[in-house]
Design an enzyme around this catalytic site. Structure first.
Site, PDB file in Angstrom:
ATOM      1  NE  ARG A  34      65.075  88.529  16.313  1.00  0.00           N
ATOM      2  CZ  ARG A  34      66.077  89.180  15.721  1.00  0.00           C
ATOM      3  NH1 ARG A  34      65.848  90.264  15.012  1.00  0.00           N
ATOM      4  NH2 ARG A  34      67.316  88.750  15.814  1.00  0.00           N
TER       5      ARG A  34
ATOM      6  CG  ASP B 220      47.667  70.756  17.659  1.00  0.00           C
ATOM      7  OD1 ASP B 220      47.166  71.178  18.717  1.00  0.00           O
ATOM      8  OD2 ASP B 220      47.588  71.359  16.575  1.00  0.00           O
TER       9      ASP B 220
ATOM     10  CE1 TYR C 270      43.513  74.657  12.444  1.00  0.00           C
ATOM     11  CE2 TYR C 270      45.774  75.259  11.920  1.00  0.00           C
ATOM     12  CZ  TYR C 270      44.458  75.613  12.124  1.00  0.00           C
ATOM     13  OH  TYR C 270      44.088  76.930  11.997  1.00  0.00           O
TER      14      TYR C 270
ATOM     15  CE  LYS D  49      42.179  77.967  17.553  1.00  0.00           C
ATOM     16  NZ  LYS D  49      42.775  76.792  16.928  1.00  0.00           N
TER      17      LYS D  49
HETATM   18  C1  LIG Z   1      43.542  76.686  15.671  1.00  0.00           C
HETATM   19  C2  LIG Z   1      44.427  75.532  15.725  1.00  0.00           C
HETATM   20  C3  LIG Z   1      45.753  75.629  15.345  1.00  0.00           C
HETATM   21  C4  LIG Z   1      46.321  76.910  14.799  1.00  0.00           C
HETATM   22  O1  LIG Z   1      46.315  77.912  15.749  1.00  0.00           O
HETATM   23  P1  LIG Z   1      46.291  79.479  15.320  1.00  0.00           P
HETATM   24  O2  LIG Z   1      46.624  80.148  16.604  1.00  0.00           O
HETATM   25  O3  LIG Z   1      44.930  79.761  14.803  1.00  0.00           O
HETATM   26  O4  LIG Z   1      47.353  79.646  14.284  1.00  0.00           O
HETATM   27  C5  LIG Z   1      46.546  74.513  15.441  1.00  0.00           C
HETATM   28  N1  LIG Z   1      46.051  73.342  15.870  1.00  0.00           N
HETATM   29  C6  LIG Z   1      44.775  73.205  16.246  1.00  0.00           C
HETATM   30  C7  LIG Z   1      44.286  71.886  16.722  1.00  0.00           C
HETATM   31  C8  LIG Z   1      43.917  74.288  16.178  1.00  0.00           C
HETATM   32  O5  LIG Z   1      42.641  74.150  16.522  1.00  0.00           O
END
Ligand SMILES: *Cc1c(COP(=O)(O)O)cnc(C)c1O
Length: 385
Positions: free
Chosen positions: A49, A172, A102, A197
């Site tokens: 883990r 972020d 987000y 992404k």
């Molecule tokens: C998509 C996204 C997230 C969340 O990511 P997931 O992998 O879909 O949980 C967080 N911040 C931003 C800016 C995003 O575009």
């Protein structure tokens, strides 16, 4: 070394007879050779883990990309942001979050943190050094997102870091992908990505990454992940690492495609404004030029029309743009969104038309503009109807 070199070389086996890539090491139980090694302190690995060698390879690659002292992997980008916040939020503390965050992070903060004795306050993304006036003795973390992933305000990270003093600043960094923005070098304590992404890059994996500037913060976050029982699959870690090998090349193409599409859209009579940090028309373009080395392929436009029938006809007439959440893959997307409903500290886009968020994929630009052109023509024809 430059990023493109690091992306090719880091997180790979370097000694002896070896494959190019690290193996996918799957496993729960780590076997100890004897009692003393079982009882030893600071074991490099002791339970699946906590991660396998595949996870370590990915963490090394991300640490070198972001310039981090340590990296924690989480099952999704959302869990990465929330885990970073949870590592600092305790009953009685106060967390400042950008109003452009987000949206699911806002849901977590309002529906989970605020119900457990944590004060959650939102601030104007353009606040810059003005954040100083919002800071209280109990403020434990300032969470930023730059640019906002629907509305594309850029935040003045160095100014916020300076005003924050001892208070850690998290960001972020999904849009900059750790390549076009280096928040840890700008003084942020924590750089978070949804690796779902651009790092993954192929719309086929979920992963979050939390990169910390110093060891202490890295340890704090890793410990929170372990306390909560977070684990990620080694197959997913392998996928993300594989995606990272071409990050530099893909992003350069997404950037060129995104700018070309944004400029094309800016000329259209149906479009009221384009929200793209690299365009001259962007109100914080100077911040983008100062802090970023490139732009990724995600941007928004605001249409003149807010009419739902018009928007439906336009979107349903597109052949090459997918309609769906997420972004950062090879494919183009067009997503309608309503950011005004996710604001509490600022008012967004009052009386404006429909916002459409685009992800510029790797298709030929002529095909992408032609598809938009025919969809606009059809929506215009039916509106005149
Ligand atoms: C998509 C996204 C997230 C969340 O990511 P997931 O992998 O879909 O949980 C967080 N911040 C931003 C800016 C995003 O575009």
């Amino acid at each position: 070394m430059k990023d493109e070199t690091k992306l090719c070389h880091n997180g790979r086996p370097h000694d002896g007879l070896r494959m190019v890539n690290p193996p996918v090491e799957r496993g729960s139980t780590v076997m100890f050779p004897d009692y003393d090694s079982f009882r030893a302190r600071n074991k490099p690995k002791y339970y699946g883990r906590h991660g396998t060698d595949t996870h370590t390879a990915l963490k090394d690659a991300i640490a070198s990309l972001e310039g981090a002292a340590g990296v924690t992997l989480t099952p999704s980008g959302l869990s990465a942001v929330n885990l970073a916040i949870l590592s600092f939020a305790k009953p009685g503390t106060d967390i400042l979050i950008t109003d452009s965050t987000y949206d699911p992070v806002r849901s977590f903060a309002d529906q989970y943190l605020a119900k457990r004795g944590v004060s959650v306050r939102y601030y104007d993304p353009l606040i810059g050094s003005g954040i100083k006036e919002l800071i209280r003795p109990e403020t434990a973390l300032i969470h930023t997102e730059s640019p906002g992933s629907l509305t594309f305000e850029l935040q003045d990270i160095p100014a916020i870091v300076e005003a924050a003093g001892e208070i850690p600043v998290s960001i972020d960094n999904t849009w900059g992908a750790g390549h076009y923005l280096k928040p840890l070098a700008l003084g942020a304590a924590i750089s978070i990505q949804s690796a779902t992404k651009y790092l993954g890059g192929h719309s086929d994996v979920f992963m979050g990454t939390i990169a910390s500037r110093d060891e202490k913060t890295a340890h704090r976050i890793f410990k929170t992940a372990q306390l909560l029982g977070n684990a990620t699959s080694p197959d997913d870690a392998y996928q993300v690492l594989r995606g990272m090998r071409t990050l530099h090349t893909r992003l350069a193409e997404h950037e060129a495609q995104g700018i070309a599409l944004a400029q094309w859209l800016e000329e259209r009579p149906e479009v009221a404004r384009v929200l793209h940090p690299a365009l001259e028309s962007h109100p914080q373009r100077a911040l983008w030029k100062r802090d970023f080395t490139g732009a990724s392929g995600l941007f928004s436009v605001v249409l003149k029309s807010a009419d739902e029938t018009y928007v439906r006809t336009f979107i349903d007439s597109l052949h090459l743009y997918g309609l769906g959440y997420s972004w950062g893959g090879f494919e183009s997307l067009c997503l309608p969104a309503w950011p005004a409903f996710s604001r509490s500290a600022t008012v967004w886009g009052e009386g404006e038309g429909q916002l459409l968020r685009f992800h510029a994929g790797l298709e030929a630009i002529e095909d992408l503009t032609q598809d938009l052109d025919q969809a606009f023509e059809r929506a215009n024809r039916e509106a005149k109807g």
